[in-house]
Scaffold this motif. Structure first.
Motif, PDB file in Angstrom:
ATOM      1  N   ILE A  49       0.839  -1.199   0.000  1.00  0.00           N
ATOM      2  CA  ILE A  49       0.000   0.000   0.000  1.00  0.00           C
ATOM      3  C   ILE A  49       0.874   1.249   0.000  1.00  0.00           C
ATOM      4  N   ASN A  50       1.940   1.237   0.809  1.00  0.00           N
ATOM      5  CA  ASN A  50       2.862   2.380   0.826  1.00  0.00           C
ATOM      6  C   ASN A  50       3.487   2.603  -0.553  1.00  0.00           C
ATOM      7  N   GLU A  51       3.920   1.498  -1.172  1.00  0.00           N
ATOM      8  CA  GLU A  51       4.529   1.602  -2.495  1.00  0.00           C
ATOM      9  C   GLU A  51       3.524   2.117  -3.513  1.00  0.00           C
ATOM     10  N   LEU A  52       2.300   1.624  -3.442  1.00  0.00           N
ATOM     11  CA  LEU A  52       1.250   2.063  -4.354  1.00  0.00           C
ATOM     12  C   LEU A  52       1.046   3.571  -4.246  1.00  0.00           C
ATOM     13  N   GLN A  53       0.926   4.068  -3.028  1.00  0.00           N
ATOM     14  CA  GLN A  53       0.693   5.494  -2.839  1.00  0.00           C
ATOM     15  C   GLN A  53       1.869   6.330  -3.326  1.00  0.00           C
ATOM     16  N   GLU A  54       3.076   5.842  -3.118  1.00  0.00           N
ATOM     17  CA  GLU A  54       4.261   6.561  -3.597  1.00  0.00           C
ATOM     18  C   GLU A  54       4.296   6.606  -5.122  1.00  0.00           C
ATOM     19  N   LEU A  55       3.941   5.498  -5.753  1.00  0.00           N
ATOM     20  CA  LEU A  55       3.935   5.448  -7.217  1.00  0.00           C
ATOM     21  C   LEU A  55       2.859   6.369  -7.798  1.00  0.00           C
ATOM     22  N   LEU A  56       1.687   6.361  -7.181  1.00  0.00           N
ATOM     23  CA  LEU A  56       0.617   7.231  -7.654  1.00  0.00           C
ATOM     24  C   LEU A  56       1.000   8.700  -7.512  1.00  0.00           C
ATOM     25  N   LYS A  57       1.646   9.026  -6.397  1.00  0.00           N
ATOM     26  CA  LYS A  57       2.093  10.404  -6.191  1.00  0.00           C
ATOM     27  C   LYS A  57       3.157  10.793  -7.209  1.00  0.00           C
ATOM     28  N   ALA A  58       4.053   9.849  -7.524  1.00  0.00           N
ATOM     29  CA  ALA A  58       5.089  10.116  -8.521  1.00  0.00           C
ATOM     30  C   ALA A  58       4.494  10.317  -9.915  1.00  0.00           C
ATOM     31  N   LYS A  59       3.318   9.736 -10.149  1.00  0.00           N
ATOM     32  CA  LYS A  59       2.636   9.912 -11.433  1.00  0.00           C
ATOM     33  C   LYS A  59       1.879  11.233 -11.513  1.00  0.00           C
ATOM     34  N   GLY A  90     -10.897   0.488  -9.245  1.00  0.00           N
ATOM     35  CA  GLY A  90     -10.195   0.735  -7.993  1.00  0.00           C
ATOM     36  C   GLY A  90      -9.443  -0.454  -7.450  1.00  0.00           C
ATOM     37  N   VAL A  91      -9.401  -1.551  -8.210  1.00  0.00           N
ATOM     38  CA  VAL A  91      -8.695  -2.760  -7.778  1.00  0.00           C
ATOM     39  C   VAL A  91      -7.311  -2.784  -8.433  1.00  0.00           C
ATOM     40  N   VAL A  92      -6.279  -2.853  -7.632  1.00  0.00           N
ATOM     41  CA  VAL A  92      -4.907  -2.833  -8.150  1.00  0.00           C
ATOM     42  C   VAL A  92      -4.469  -4.270  -8.417  1.00  0.00           C
ATOM     43  N   GLY A  93      -4.737  -4.716  -9.639  1.00  0.00           N
ATOM     44  CA  GLY A  93      -4.359  -6.062 -10.056  1.00  0.00           C
ATOM     45  C   GLY A  93      -3.082  -6.028 -10.875  1.00  0.00           C
ATOM     46  N   PRO A  94      -2.729  -7.139 -11.531  1.00  0.00           N
ATOM     47  CA  PRO A  94      -1.481  -7.221 -12.280  1.00  0.00           C
ATOM     48  C   PRO A  94      -1.334  -6.157 -13.368  1.00  0.00           C
ATOM     49  N   LEU A  95      -2.424  -5.843 -14.090  1.00  0.00           N
ATOM     50  CA  LEU A  95      -2.320  -4.846 -15.146  1.00  0.00           C
ATOM     51  C   LEU A  95      -2.007  -3.468 -14.588  1.00  0.00           C
ATOM     52  N   THR A  96      -2.687  -3.111 -13.504  1.00  0.00           N
ATOM     53  CA  THR A  96      -2.445  -1.797 -12.902  1.00  0.00           C
ATOM     54  C   THR A  96      -1.026  -1.713 -12.352  1.00  0.00           C
ATOM     55  N   TRP A  97      -0.569  -2.776 -11.673  1.00  0.00           N
ATOM     56  CA  TRP A  97       0.802  -2.791 -11.159  1.00  0.00           C
ATOM     57  C   TRP A  97       1.808  -2.674 -12.305  1.00  0.00           C
ATOM     58  N   ALA A  98       1.576  -3.425 -13.376  1.00  0.00           N
ATOM     59  CA  ALA A  98       2.503  -3.392 -14.509  1.00  0.00           C
ATOM     60  C   ALA A  98       2.579  -2.000 -15.115  1.00  0.00           C
ATOM     61  N   CYS A  99       1.443  -1.333 -15.186  1.00  0.00           N
ATOM     62  CA  CYS A  99       1.415   0.018 -15.747  1.00  0.00           C
ATOM     63  C   CYS A  99       2.108   1.013 -14.819  1.00  0.00           C
ATOM     64  N   LEU A 100       2.003   0.797 -13.523  1.00  0.00           N
ATOM     65  CA  LEU A 100       2.656   1.678 -12.550  1.00  0.00           C
ATOM     66  C   LEU A 100       4.170   1.501 -12.546  1.00  0.00           C
ATOM     67  N   LEU A 101       4.625   0.266 -12.696  1.00  0.00           N
ATOM     68  CA  LEU A 101       6.038  -0.054 -12.488  1.00  0.00           C
ATOM     69  C   LEU A 101       6.865  -0.072 -13.768  1.00  0.00           C
ATOM     70  N   TYR A 102       6.224  -0.333 -14.917  1.00  0.00           N
ATOM     71  CA  TYR A 102       6.982  -0.516 -16.150  1.00  0.00           C
ATOM     72  C   TYR A 102       6.505   0.446 -17.228  1.00  0.00           C
ATOM     73  N   PRO A 103       7.439   1.042 -17.955  1.00  0.00           N
ATOM     74  CA  PRO A 103       7.062   1.997 -19.008  1.00  0.00           C
ATOM     75  C   PRO A 103       6.622   1.277 -20.279  1.00  0.00           C
ATOM     76  N   LYS A 104       5.899   1.988 -21.109  1.00  0.00           N
ATOM     77  CA  LYS A 104       5.543   1.454 -22.427  1.00  0.00           C
ATOM     78  C   LYS A 104       6.776   1.529 -23.324  1.00  0.00           C
ATOM     79  N   LEU A 105       7.077   0.419 -23.991  1.00  0.00           N
ATOM     80  CA  LEU A 105       8.263   0.343 -24.842  1.00  0.00           C
ATOM     81  C   LEU A 105       7.869   0.038 -26.278  1.00  0.00           C
ATOM     82  N   TYR A 106       8.567   0.653 -27.203  1.00  0.00           N
ATOM     83  CA  TYR A 106       8.349   0.361 -28.619  1.00  0.00           C
ATOM     84  C   TYR A 106       9.553   0.877 -29.405  1.00  0.00           C
ATOM     85  N   ARG A 107       9.694   0.362 -30.607  1.00  0.00           N
ATOM     86  CA  ARG A 107      10.833   0.762 -31.441  1.00  0.00           C
ATOM     87  C   ARG A 107      10.638   2.186 -31.939  1.00  0.00           C
ATOM     88  N   GLY A 108      11.692   2.960 -31.925  1.00  0.00           N
ATOM     89  CA  GLY A 108      11.605   4.341 -32.402  1.00  0.00           C
ATOM     90  C   GLY A 108      11.326   5.360 -31.315  1.00  0.00           C
TER      91      GLY A 108
END
Length: 281
Positions: A49-59, A90-108
């Protein structure tokens, strides 16, 4: 209405303490049960929960670090989900965590390339370990990495766009089953359209094999007639095979045996065509 239904269930002798409605049951089954692992404890939940709140604040979301999943945190999670085109539940599942922790990547990509190198290298390590990427990881999202990503996405039923978003990250990091190594690997790298064409090609080949090597006396037709007949039978025979009480071979050990009934179809192509002609006439 809810109380009326609960009263009716009790009157009908339904042994339930509480009547579940579809939406409530769906939330209960899929969202309210946590991801469990060894050493899972209330302390680990507090840290998350602490990590979640810190990540949301950083966003850039307005939220205080309280260590509690309160109304403010719920609202911030929903706002973040809505901004990233997720179901805003409002449910922080795998997709939400992945979006919080990892950036979108693509070529170019041209922004924050230095910051993204670690994420690209982690992506390449996963793809290299599972043999989607043939070269050593280097931290650069080049065309070979994009091709490896598309192969991975095709195998696991994701959108084959070469973009590593939240869904692709979530599957990369573990939301998947292992590939069955006993099945021909070429199948995994074919698109659904190519796989359909390949299946139909095999059906035609096995029917032609039956037509030209049939033990039943009779003259085989010319190639153009045989091809047209075999192609027509591929549209009908699969439905006939499903109706017959045949024991299906194990595709893991002998995948081509799945097409053995089409050889029998080729043996009896003339009676089958005559029978179908009688039905349509």
């Amino acid at each position: 209405m809810k109380r009326i239904l609960e009263s009716l269930s009790l009157l009908l002798g339904m042994r339930q303490d509480r009547l579940y409605f579809p939406q409530e049951k769906q939330v209960c089954v899929f969202n309210k049960r946590p991801i469990l692992y060894r050493d899972f404890s209330p302390k680990s939940v507090q840290e998350s929960i602490n990590e979640l709140q810190e990540l949301l604040k950083a966003k850039g979301l307005e939220i205080e670090i309280t260590g509690k999943f309160d109304l403010q945190t719920d609202a911030a999670v929903k706002e973040f989900q809505q901004g990233n085109h997720f179901v805003s539940d409002g449910v922080v599942g795998p997709l939400t965590w992945a979006c919080l922790l990892y950036p979108k990547l693509y070529r170019g990509q041209k922004k924050n390339l230095a910051e993204l190198r670690d994420a690209v290298e982690e992506l390449q390590n996963i793809l290299y370990k599972e043999e989607f990427l043939k070269k050593q990881p280097n931290g650069y999202f080049d065309w070979e990495t994009e091709r490896a990503v598309k192969r991975f996405q095709r195998v696991y039923g994701l959108k084959t766009d070469g973009i590593v978003g939240a869904a692709t990250w979530a599957v990369l990091l573990g939301m998947r089953q292992k590939i069955d190594k006993s099945f021909p690997q070429l199948v995994y790298f074919l698109s659904p359209q190519s796989w359909f064409v390949w299946q139909q090609f095999l059906m035609i080949c096995f029917i032609l094999l039956g037509i030209y090597y049939s033990p039943i006396p009779g003259e085989a037709p010319q190639m153009n007639t045989a091809l047209a007949t075999a192609y027509g039978l591929t549209c009908i025979v699969p439905f006939l095979i499903e109706c017959l009480p045949l024991k299906q071979p194990q595709p893991k050990k002998f995948p081509l045996l799945e097409y053995a009934p089409y050889v029998l179809t080729g043996f009896f192509w003339k009676p089958i065509v005559n029978f179908l002609g009688m039905l349509f006439n």
